[in-house]
Design a protein around this motif. Structure first.
Motif, PDB file in Angstrom:
ATOM      1  N   THR A   6     129.028 -13.641 -70.895  1.00 49.29           N
ATOM      2  CA  THR A   6     129.574 -14.489 -69.842  1.00 49.29           C
ATOM      3  C   THR A   6     128.601 -15.605 -69.520  1.00 49.29           C
ATOM      4  O   THR A   6     127.394 -15.364 -69.348  1.00 49.29           O
ATOM      5  N   THR A   7     129.102 -16.824 -69.429  1.00 49.69           N
ATOM      6  CA  THR A   7     128.251 -17.944 -69.041  1.00 49.69           C
ATOM      7  C   THR A   7     127.699 -17.706 -67.644  1.00 49.69           C
ATOM      8  O   THR A   7     128.459 -17.375 -66.720  1.00 49.69           O
ATOM      9  N   PRO A   8     126.377 -17.843 -67.460  1.00 48.75           N
ATOM     10  CA  PRO A   8     125.792 -17.615 -66.135  1.00 48.75           C
ATOM     11  C   PRO A   8     126.442 -18.491 -65.064  1.00 48.75           C
ATOM     12  O   PRO A   8     126.845 -19.634 -65.327  1.00 48.75           O
ATOM     13  N   SER A   9     126.523 -17.951 -63.853  1.00 49.18           N
ATOM     14  CA  SER A   9     127.202 -18.663 -62.770  1.00 49.18           C
ATOM     15  C   SER A   9     126.372 -19.814 -62.212  1.00 49.18           C
ATOM     16  O   SER A   9     126.919 -20.772 -61.666  1.00 49.18           O
ATOM     17  N   ASP A  10     125.044 -19.741 -62.343  1.00 48.04           N
ATOM     18  CA  ASP A  10     124.182 -20.788 -61.788  1.00 48.04           C
ATOM     19  C   ASP A  10     123.336 -21.388 -62.909  1.00 48.04           C
ATOM     20  O   ASP A  10     122.154 -21.075 -63.061  1.00 48.04           O
ATOM     21  N   LEU A  11     123.974 -22.252 -63.694  1.00 42.89           N
ATOM     22  CA  LEU A  11     123.257 -22.859 -64.812  1.00 42.89           C
ATOM     23  C   LEU A  11     122.150 -23.800 -64.337  1.00 42.89           C
ATOM     24  O   LEU A  11     121.125 -23.945 -65.006  1.00 42.89           O
ATOM     25  N   LYS A  12     122.332 -24.422 -63.180  1.00 45.50           N
ATOM     26  CA  LYS A  12     121.294 -25.320 -62.690  1.00 45.50           C
ATOM     27  C   LYS A  12     119.998 -24.569 -62.453  1.00 45.50           C
ATOM     28  O   LYS A  12     118.911 -25.028 -62.844  1.00 45.50           O
ATOM     29  N   ALA A  13     120.055 -23.410 -61.813  1.00 43.50           N
ATOM     30  CA  ALA A  13     118.855 -22.613 -61.588  1.00 43.50           C
ATOM     31  C   ALA A  13     118.273 -22.147 -62.914  1.00 43.50           C
ATOM     32  O   ALA A  13     117.051 -22.191 -63.129  1.00 43.50           O
ATOM     33  N   LEU A  14     119.127 -21.705 -63.824  1.00 44.52           N
ATOM     34  CA  LEU A  14     118.652 -21.207 -65.105  1.00 44.52           C
ATOM     35  C   LEU A  14     117.983 -22.307 -65.913  1.00 44.52           C
ATOM     36  O   LEU A  14     116.959 -22.077 -66.578  1.00 44.52           O
ATOM     37  N   PHE A  15     118.510 -23.511 -65.834  1.00 41.63           N
ATOM     38  CA  PHE A  15     118.010 -24.620 -66.637  1.00 41.63           C
ATOM     39  C   PHE A  15     116.828 -25.365 -66.007  1.00 41.63           C
ATOM     40  O   PHE A  15     116.040 -25.972 -66.733  1.00 41.63           O
ATOM     41  N   THR A  16     116.701 -25.340 -64.681  1.00 46.50           N
ATOM     42  CA  THR A  16     115.746 -26.264 -64.043  1.00 46.50           C
ATOM     43  C   THR A  16     114.772 -25.631 -63.063  1.00 46.50           C
ATOM     44  O   THR A  16     113.809 -26.289 -62.668  1.00 46.50           O
ATOM     45  N   ASP A  17     114.989 -24.400 -62.633  1.00 49.20           N
ATOM     46  CA  ASP A  17     114.164 -23.799 -61.588  1.00 49.20           C
ATOM     47  C   ASP A  17     113.216 -22.774 -62.204  1.00 49.20           C
ATOM     48  O   ASP A  17     113.596 -21.654 -62.526  1.00 49.20           O
ATOM     49  N   ALA A  18     111.956 -23.174 -62.373  1.00 51.68           N
ATOM     50  CA  ALA A  18     110.981 -22.286 -63.004  1.00 51.68           C
ATOM     51  C   ALA A  18     110.690 -21.058 -62.163  1.00 51.68           C
ATOM     52  O   ALA A  18     110.215 -20.039 -62.696  1.00 51.68           O
ATOM     53  N   SER A  19     110.950 -21.113 -60.859  1.00 54.50           N
ATOM     54  CA  SER A  19     110.701 -19.958 -59.997  1.00 54.50           C
ATOM     55  C   SER A  19     111.838 -18.935 -60.071  1.00 54.50           C
ATOM     56  O   SER A  19     111.687 -17.800 -59.604  1.00 54.50           O
ATOM     57  N   TYR A  20     112.958 -19.340 -60.655  1.00 55.44           N
ATOM     58  CA  TYR A  20     114.104 -18.433 -60.764  1.00 55.44           C
ATOM     59  C   TYR A  20     113.843 -17.406 -61.868  1.00 55.44           C
ATOM     60  O   TYR A  20     113.400 -17.762 -62.963  1.00 55.44           O
ATOM     61  N   GLU A  21     114.115 -16.143 -61.597  1.00 59.55           N
ATOM     62  CA  GLU A  21     113.907 -15.067 -62.568  1.00 59.55           C
ATOM     63  C   GLU A  21     115.247 -14.704 -63.214  1.00 59.55           C
ATOM     64  O   GLU A  21     116.089 -14.063 -62.581  1.00 59.55           O
ATOM     65  N   PRO A  22     115.459 -15.109 -64.460  1.00 54.85           N
ATOM     66  CA  PRO A  22     116.737 -14.778 -65.110  1.00 54.85           C
ATOM     67  C   PRO A  22     116.912 -13.267 -65.271  1.00 54.85           C
ATOM     68  O   PRO A  22     115.954 -12.518 -65.451  1.00 54.85           O
ATOM     69  N   THR A  23     118.152 -12.836 -65.200  1.00 53.48           N
ATOM     70  CA  THR A  23     118.473 -11.441 -65.505  1.00 53.48           C
ATOM     71  C   THR A  23     118.460 -11.256 -67.020  1.00 53.48           C
ATOM     72  O   THR A  23     118.464 -12.231 -67.797  1.00 53.48           O
ATOM     73  N   LEU A  24     118.497 -10.001 -67.451  1.00 52.32           N
ATOM     74  CA  LEU A  24     118.547  -9.746 -68.891  1.00 52.32           C
ATOM     75  C   LEU A  24     119.821 -10.334 -69.495  1.00 52.32           C
ATOM     76  O   LEU A  24     119.794 -10.873 -70.613  1.00 52.32           O
ATOM     77  N   ASP A  25     120.929 -10.269 -68.759  1.00 49.01           N
ATOM     78  CA  ASP A  25     122.166 -10.872 -69.254  1.00 49.01           C
ATOM     79  C   ASP A  25     122.009 -12.383 -69.433  1.00 49.01           C
ATOM     80  O   ASP A  25     122.533 -12.965 -70.396  1.00 49.01           O
ATOM     81  N   GLU A  26     121.315 -13.026 -68.500  1.00 53.24           N
ATOM     82  CA  GLU A  26     121.108 -14.472 -68.612  1.00 53.24           C
ATOM     83  C   GLU A  26     120.168 -14.812 -69.777  1.00 53.24           C
ATOM     84  O   GLU A  26     120.397 -15.790 -70.502  1.00 53.24           O
ATOM     85  N   TRP A  27     119.125 -14.003 -69.962  1.00 48.51           N
ATOM     86  CA  TRP A  27     118.264 -14.218 -71.128  1.00 48.51           C
ATOM     87  C   TRP A  27     119.089 -14.075 -72.403  1.00 48.51           C
ATOM     88  O   TRP A  27     118.948 -14.868 -73.345  1.00 48.51           O
ATOM     89  N   ASN A  28     119.950 -13.075 -72.443  1.00 46.09           N
ATOM     90  CA  ASN A  28     120.743 -12.863 -73.649  1.00 46.09           C
ATOM     91  C   ASN A  28     121.739 -13.987 -73.882  1.00 46.09           C
ATOM     92  O   ASN A  28     122.039 -14.330 -75.040  1.00 46.09           O
ATOM     93  N   TRP A  29     122.239 -14.590 -72.824  1.00 45.48           N
ATOM     94  CA  TRP A  29     123.099 -15.760 -72.998  1.00 45.48           C
ATOM     95  C   TRP A  29     122.301 -16.893 -73.631  1.00 45.48           C
ATOM     96  O   TRP A  29     122.774 -17.565 -74.563  1.00 45.48           O
ATOM     97  N   LEU A  30     121.061 -17.124 -73.147  1.00 45.40           N
ATOM     98  CA  LEU A  30     120.213 -18.162 -73.726  1.00 45.40           C
ATOM     99  C   LEU A  30     119.870 -17.850 -75.176  1.00 45.40           C
ATOM    100  O   LEU A  30     119.884 -18.743 -76.036  1.00 45.40           O
TER     101      LEU A  30
END
Length: 398
Positions: A6-30
């Motif tokens: 599933t495409t992450p719901s907050d792509l802006k945080a995933l793409f631009t916020d270094a303080s944001y901690e991606p979930t394992l699902d988000e890492w796997n999407w990347l």
């Protein structure tokens, strides 16, 4: 089998916020997104051929070496500086911390993971902490480096573009451009061809020293394309000892201003493709810059003539040296080259001498096995163009 992610719901945080901690699902999407683009490019455009180097052999060895070494090398660098601090410390272009090397870092590392799994030496469940160490470094550095708010070129606007230059640096570059008249265009075309050929030979017929970013749209129907090409000026490659010293300059950025009638596409690791392919006749303005010492210096025609002559002489000397080198030793050069993407980062962090840059004994010993062209091609094909999934990479497992 295609991964259902599933495409992450907050792509802006995933793409631009270094303080944001991606979930394992988000890492796997990347991981899936990068692997799908990687497979597409390798299927369509890459042919592994070289007169001097067994490319499939050294690709296997170097990417497995990456899997063994890169996490600990990154941990050493992180003891001295964050990726963002290192990016801010120097020019974003004209060095070997270029976008192409940063983009290749997770691609090559995760390819090594796939190879170890396919060879039955690891399972997919092994090594999550190391894998996240590499991915976090790549993500943090990419957020700091890019100016377009994405992590991959295919997500950029326009699609298949990359932007790492600030408005101020772009204006500085544009201010030094010269009309692409006959003499200037001819000199830069000759210089660029010589430099590119030499850079490929230095890098064992790999493209890691040639990096494209852009198109940087200028708002007037034209855009800027930047090509960074770096020769070894720091002593990273021992096969250049006595040759690198003959070059008057080592780090370059070639800038072209082009009309919108030319289309520039930048693939996932930072190599540009132009339509029409012979775009040189369309160049409006152009300039070569030297970035030795970390500053942007526009070169004059006399500088280009001197550099072109020196590169031509160095190319002959290096080809002769490599042609006379034992094939297994050449292969070790190539394996080392591909596995040394962090050298420039370690130099900037001040910890170069704290890292063991030698090739792991198990990788050195694997040459005898992987020089078999049938085995090498089978493994390369199984990882780069897998038939059962649309991405080179299978998901990380927690």
């Amino acid at each position: 089998m295609t991964a259902q992610l599933t495409t992450p719901s907050d792509l802006k945080a995933l793409f631009t916020d270094a303080s944001y901690e991606p979930t394992l699902d988000e890492w796997n999407w990347l991981v899936h997104e990068g692997g799908a683009a990687y497979k597409s490019e390798l299927s369509a455009r890459t042919v592994f051929e070289s007169e001097l180097f067994g490319m499939n052999t050294y690709i296997l060895m170097s990417m497995m070496e990456d899997y063994l070494r890169v996490p600990d090398r990154i941990r050493t660098i992180l003891q001295h500086a964050t990726p963002a601090e290192l990016v801010r410390k120097a020019l974003p272009i004209g060095n070997k911390r270029s976008f192409i090397n940063l983009a290749a870092m997770p691609l090559h590392y995760l390819t090594g993971r796939e190879l170890y799994v396919d060879l039955g030496e690891n399972t997919l469940a092994d090594g999550l902490e190391d894998q996240l160490t590499v991915l976090k470094f790549w993500r943090d550095a990419t957020i700091a480096m890019r100016t377009d708010g994405v992590l991959y070129n295919m997500h950029a606007e326009p699609t298949n573009s990359s932007h790492v230059v600030s408005d101020a640096l772009l204006a500085e570059i544009r201010g030094h451009l010269l009309p692409a008249d006959g003499e200037h265009r001819s000199a830069i075309r000759k210089f660029g061809a010589r430099l590119t050929a030499y850079a490929f030979l230095e890098n064992c017929d790999a493209r890691t020293a040639v990096c494209d970013t852009g198109p940087y749209e200028l708002g007037d129907g034209t855009f800027l394309a930047l090509r960074e090409t770096c020769a070894d000026g720091d002593g990273d490659f021992p096969w250049l000892d006595g040759i690198r010293e003959t070059l008057p300059f080592h780090h370059f950025v070639i800038a072209h201003r082009l009309p919108a009638s030319v289309k520039m596409d930048n693939n996932v690791w930072g190599t540009a493709w132009f339509t029409p392919s012979d775009y040189q006749a369309d160049i409006i303005e152009t300039r070569v810059f030297c970035t030795d010492g970390g500053t942007l210096r526009p070169l004059e025609l006399a500088d280009l003539a001197e550099a072109t002559a020196a590169i031509r002489k160095a190319h002959r000397a290096l080809y002769q040296r490599l042609a006379e080198t034992d094939p297994e030793e050449r292969n070790l050069y190539a394996t080392s080259m591909y596995a040394w993407k962090l050298k420039a980062w370690a130099r900037l962090a001040g910890c170069y001498d704290e890292i063991d840059w030698s090739v792991s004994p198990s990788i050195t010993r694997s040459y005898e096995k992987f020089q078999d062209p049938n085995l090498a091609l089978q493994l390369i094909g199984g990882v780069f163009v897998p038939q059962d999934r649309d991405s080179c990479f299978r998901p990380l497992e927690g």
